[in-house]
Write a protein that holds these residues in place. Structure first.
Motif, PDB file in Angstrom:
ATOM      1  N   VAL A  51      -5.655 -58.119  31.882  1.00 57.16           N
ATOM      2  CA  VAL A  51      -6.864 -57.557  31.442  1.00 57.16           C
ATOM      3  C   VAL A  51      -7.918 -57.816  32.686  1.00 57.16           C
ATOM      4  CG1 VAL A  51      -8.890 -58.005  30.033  1.00 57.16           C
ATOM      5  CG2 VAL A  51      -6.597 -57.707  29.058  1.00 57.16           C
ATOM      6  N   SER A  52      -7.691 -58.919  33.222  1.00 55.81           N
ATOM      7  CA  SER A  52      -8.466 -58.944  34.526  1.00 55.81           C
ATOM      8  C   SER A  52      -8.413 -58.061  35.517  1.00 55.81           C
ATOM      9  CB  SER A  52      -8.220 -60.536  35.085  1.00 55.81           C
ATOM     10  OG  SER A  52      -8.919 -61.435  34.093  1.00 55.81           O
ATOM     11  N   ASP A  53      -7.394 -57.523  35.584  1.00 56.46           N
ATOM     12  CA  ASP A  53      -7.015 -56.635  36.924  1.00 56.46           C
ATOM     13  C   ASP A  53      -7.562 -55.067  36.457  1.00 56.46           C
ATOM     14  OD1 ASP A  53      -5.826 -58.590  38.351  1.00 56.46           O
ATOM     15  OD2 ASP A  53      -3.878 -58.126  37.755  1.00 56.46           O
ATOM     16  N   GLN A  54      -7.949 -54.877  35.288  1.00 60.98           N
ATOM     17  CA  GLN A  54      -8.243 -53.528  34.980  1.00 60.98           C
ATOM     18  C   GLN A  54      -9.774 -53.374  35.402  1.00 60.98           C
ATOM     19  OE1 GLN A  54      -6.518 -51.320  33.202  1.00 60.98           O
ATOM     20  NE2 GLN A  54      -4.866 -52.936  33.719  1.00 60.98           N
ATOM     21  N   PRO A  55     -10.106 -52.098  35.671  1.00 55.07           N
ATOM     22  CA  PRO A  55     -11.266 -51.802  35.992  1.00 55.07           C
ATOM     23  C   PRO A  55     -12.209 -51.916  34.855  1.00 55.07           C
ATOM     24  CG  PRO A  55     -10.016 -49.756  36.028  1.00 55.07           C
ATOM     25  CD  PRO A  55      -9.041 -50.995  35.868  1.00 55.07           C
ATOM     26  N   GLY A  56     -13.411 -51.757  35.110  1.00 56.57           N
ATOM     27  CA  GLY A  56     -14.678 -52.168  33.752  1.00 56.57           C
ATOM     28  C   GLY A  56     -15.099 -50.872  33.482  1.00 56.57           C
ATOM     29  N   GLY A  57     -14.866 -49.767  33.791  1.00 60.09           N
ATOM     30  CA  GLY A  57     -15.713 -48.473  33.600  1.00 60.09           C
ATOM     31  C   GLY A  57     -17.183 -48.609  33.568  1.00 60.09           C
ATOM     32  N   VAL A  58     -17.869 -47.671  33.242  1.00 64.22           N
ATOM     33  CA  VAL A  58     -19.453 -47.662  33.167  1.00 64.22           C
ATOM     34  C   VAL A  58     -19.785 -47.517  31.706  1.00 64.22           C
ATOM     35  CG1 VAL A  58     -19.364 -46.704  35.349  1.00 64.22           C
ATOM     36  CG2 VAL A  58     -19.326 -45.135  33.416  1.00 64.22           C
ATOM     37  N   VAL A  59     -21.097 -48.221  31.473  1.00 58.97           N
ATOM     38  CA  VAL A  59     -21.969 -47.777  30.486  1.00 58.97           C
ATOM     39  C   VAL A  59     -22.528 -46.555  30.620  1.00 58.97           C
ATOM     40  CG1 VAL A  59     -23.984 -48.821  28.974  1.00 58.97           C
ATOM     41  CG2 VAL A  59     -22.049 -50.247  29.964  1.00 58.97           C
ATOM     42  N   PRO A  60     -22.270 -45.538  29.629  1.00 59.73           N
ATOM     43  CA  PRO A  60     -23.309 -44.296  29.984  1.00 59.73           C
ATOM     44  C   PRO A  60     -24.635 -44.445  29.874  1.00 59.73           C
ATOM     45  CG  PRO A  60     -21.662 -44.241  28.092  1.00 59.73           C
ATOM     46  CD  PRO A  60     -21.644 -45.743  28.643  1.00 59.73           C
ATOM     47  N   GLY A  61     -25.409 -43.664  30.767  1.00 63.39           N
ATOM     48  CA  GLY A  61     -26.623 -43.678  30.826  1.00 63.39           C
ATOM     49  C   GLY A  61     -27.611 -43.337  29.633  1.00 63.39           C
ATOM     50  N   GLN A  62     -26.987 -42.647  28.638  1.00 67.33           N
ATOM     51  CA  GLN A  62     -27.516 -42.236  27.458  1.00 67.33           C
ATOM     52  C   GLN A  62     -27.664 -43.532  26.473  1.00 67.33           C
ATOM     53  OE1 GLN A  62     -25.720 -38.821  25.441  1.00 67.33           O
ATOM     54  NE2 GLN A  62     -27.499 -38.352  24.404  1.00 67.33           N
ATOM     55  N   TRP A  63     -26.430 -44.286  26.598  1.00 67.97           N
ATOM     56  CA  TRP A  63     -26.481 -45.675  25.780  1.00 67.97           C
ATOM     57  C   TRP A  63     -27.805 -46.560  26.375  1.00 67.97           C
ATOM     58  CZ3 TRP A  63     -21.604 -48.234  23.845  1.00 67.97           C
ATOM     59  CH2 TRP A  63     -20.761 -47.297  23.631  1.00 67.97           C
ATOM     60  N   THR A  64     -27.856 -46.330  27.555  1.00 66.95           N
ATOM     61  CA  THR A  64     -28.838 -47.334  28.226  1.00 66.95           C
ATOM     62  C   THR A  64     -30.304 -46.678  27.787  1.00 66.95           C
ATOM     63  OG1 THR A  64     -27.462 -47.699  30.087  1.00 66.95           O
ATOM     64  CG2 THR A  64     -30.097 -48.325  30.261  1.00 66.95           C
ATOM     65  N   GLU A  65     -30.443 -45.501  27.695  1.00 63.64           N
ATOM     66  CA  GLU A  65     -31.809 -44.745  27.232  1.00 63.64           C
ATOM     67  C   GLU A  65     -32.148 -45.274  25.738  1.00 63.64           C
ATOM     68  OE1 GLU A  65     -32.896 -40.214  26.246  1.00 63.64           O
ATOM     69  OE2 GLU A  65     -31.607 -40.588  27.840  1.00 63.64           O
ATOM     70  N   HIS A  66     -31.110 -45.305  24.997  1.00 61.10           N
ATOM     71  CA  HIS A  66     -31.287 -45.556  23.691  1.00 61.10           C
ATOM     72  C   HIS A  66     -30.973 -46.996  23.104  1.00 61.10           C
ATOM     73  CE1 HIS A  66     -31.862 -41.330  22.462  1.00 61.10           C
ATOM     74  NE2 HIS A  66     -30.955 -41.047  23.227  1.00 61.10           N
ATOM     75  N   HIS A  67     -30.678 -47.809  24.045  1.00 56.91           N
ATOM     76  CA  HIS A  67     -30.398 -49.295  24.082  1.00 56.91           C
ATOM     77  C   HIS A  67     -29.250 -49.270  22.817  1.00 56.91           C
ATOM     78  CE1 HIS A  67     -34.123 -50.385  26.141  1.00 56.91           C
ATOM     79  NE2 HIS A  67     -34.601 -49.450  25.184  1.00 56.91           N
ATOM     80  N   ALA A  68     -28.393 -48.659  23.223  1.00 53.20           N
ATOM     81  CA  ALA A  68     -27.178 -48.431  22.180  1.00 53.20           C
ATOM     82  C   ALA A  68     -25.944 -49.694  22.527  1.00 53.20           C
ATOM     83  CB  ALA A  68     -26.583 -46.973  22.334  1.00 53.20           C
ATOM     84  N   TYR A  69     -25.162 -49.539  21.483  1.00 54.67           N
ATOM     85  CA  TYR A  69     -24.049 -50.267  21.696  1.00 54.67           C
ATOM     86  C   TYR A  69     -23.087 -49.783  20.641  1.00 54.67           C
ATOM     87  CZ  TYR A  69     -25.387 -51.376  16.687  1.00 54.67           C
ATOM     88  OH  TYR A  69     -25.553 -51.234  15.194  1.00 54.67           O
ATOM     89  N   ALA A  70     -21.773 -50.209  20.882  1.00 51.89           N
ATOM     90  CA  ALA A  70     -20.623 -49.467  20.234  1.00 51.89           C
ATOM     91  C   ALA A  70     -20.417 -50.276  18.866  1.00 51.89           C
ATOM     92  CB  ALA A  70     -19.423 -49.885  21.046  1.00 51.89           C
ATOM     93  N   LYS A  71     -20.802 -49.462  17.754  1.00 52.08           N
ATOM     94  CA  LYS A  71     -20.457 -50.055  16.405  1.00 52.08           C
ATOM     95  C   LYS A  71     -18.786 -49.835  16.086  1.00 52.08           C
ATOM     96  CE  LYS A  71     -22.276 -49.607  11.663  1.00 52.08           C
ATOM     97  NZ  LYS A  71     -22.976 -48.898  10.849  1.00 52.08           N
TER      98      LYS A  71
END
Length: 194
Positions: free
Chosen positions: A108-128
């Motif tokens: 798991v530590s060797d996997q890349p982290g991806g990115v949090v989408p900008g639209q999520w940041t705009e809406h202060h979103a989380y993954a339900k």
């Protein structure tokens, strides 16, 4: 289905990213510890825990001798990304580390982290995150005192704290759990996703 032994791949977060941002293939950010300083390197891992409705699984109250409970808690932690506290899915993986065996932690530590989408940041979103038990497909061995398998259907809905909701994304996870002996707690040793 992804091969068991691989962590929940960034493909899942990438699907969320593309669904929300209507983009092409997103770039995965390099691991913070090995990334050169540049515009695309990810910031250091978040230190705050997400504060989401329902909260995170409480590992102090979790029955670590129940393979189903451990697999459900681990998947919830791996997939619950919060744009107000997390820089990438790597932060979610870090929260799940106490439920992983030593070999899987390295993977798991060797996997890349991806990115949090900008639209999520705009809406202060989380993954339900919603999980539903599934019977693993194919020739799955029966549980033994030191080896168990669990299947889960995962639904992740991007949910903004301002009332915004993104399109849900669905996946299936196949979790393998191991323990040293019947008196030891279960730990996740592999997750395959489809």
């Amino acid at each position: 289905m992804a091969a068991p032994g691989r962590p929940p791949r960034i493909v899942f977060l990438a699907a969320l990213t593309c669904a929300l941002a209507s983009c092409g293939t997103p770039r995965a950010t390099p691991a913070p510890s090995t990334a050169p300083t540049s515009a695309i390197s990810s910031p250091p891992p978040a230190t705050a825990s997400p504060k989401v409705p329902g909260g995170l699984p409480d590992l102090t109250r979790l029955d670590h001798y129940d393979a189903t409970a451990v697999s459900k808690a681990a998947l919830t932690l791996m997939w619950l990304v919060d744009s107000t506290t997390d820089h990438s899915q790597r932060d979610a993986y870090q929260r799940a580390m106490p439920l992983l065996d030593d070999f899987y932690k390295v993977s798991v530590s060797d996997q890349p982290g991806g990115v949090v989408p900008g639209q999520w940041t705009e809406h202060h979103a989380y993954a339900k995150v919603r999980l539903a038990r599934r019977t693993p497909e194919g020739d799955v061995p029966a549980d033994t005192p030191t080896l168990a398998h669990r299947g889960w259907g995962i639904t992740v809905t991007p949910t903004g704290r301002d009332g915004w909701k993104g399109s849900p994304v669905h996946a299936t996870a196949f979790v393998t759990l191991r323990r040293k002996d019947p008196s030891a707690p279960w730990r996740v040793s592999a997750v395959g996703t489809a």
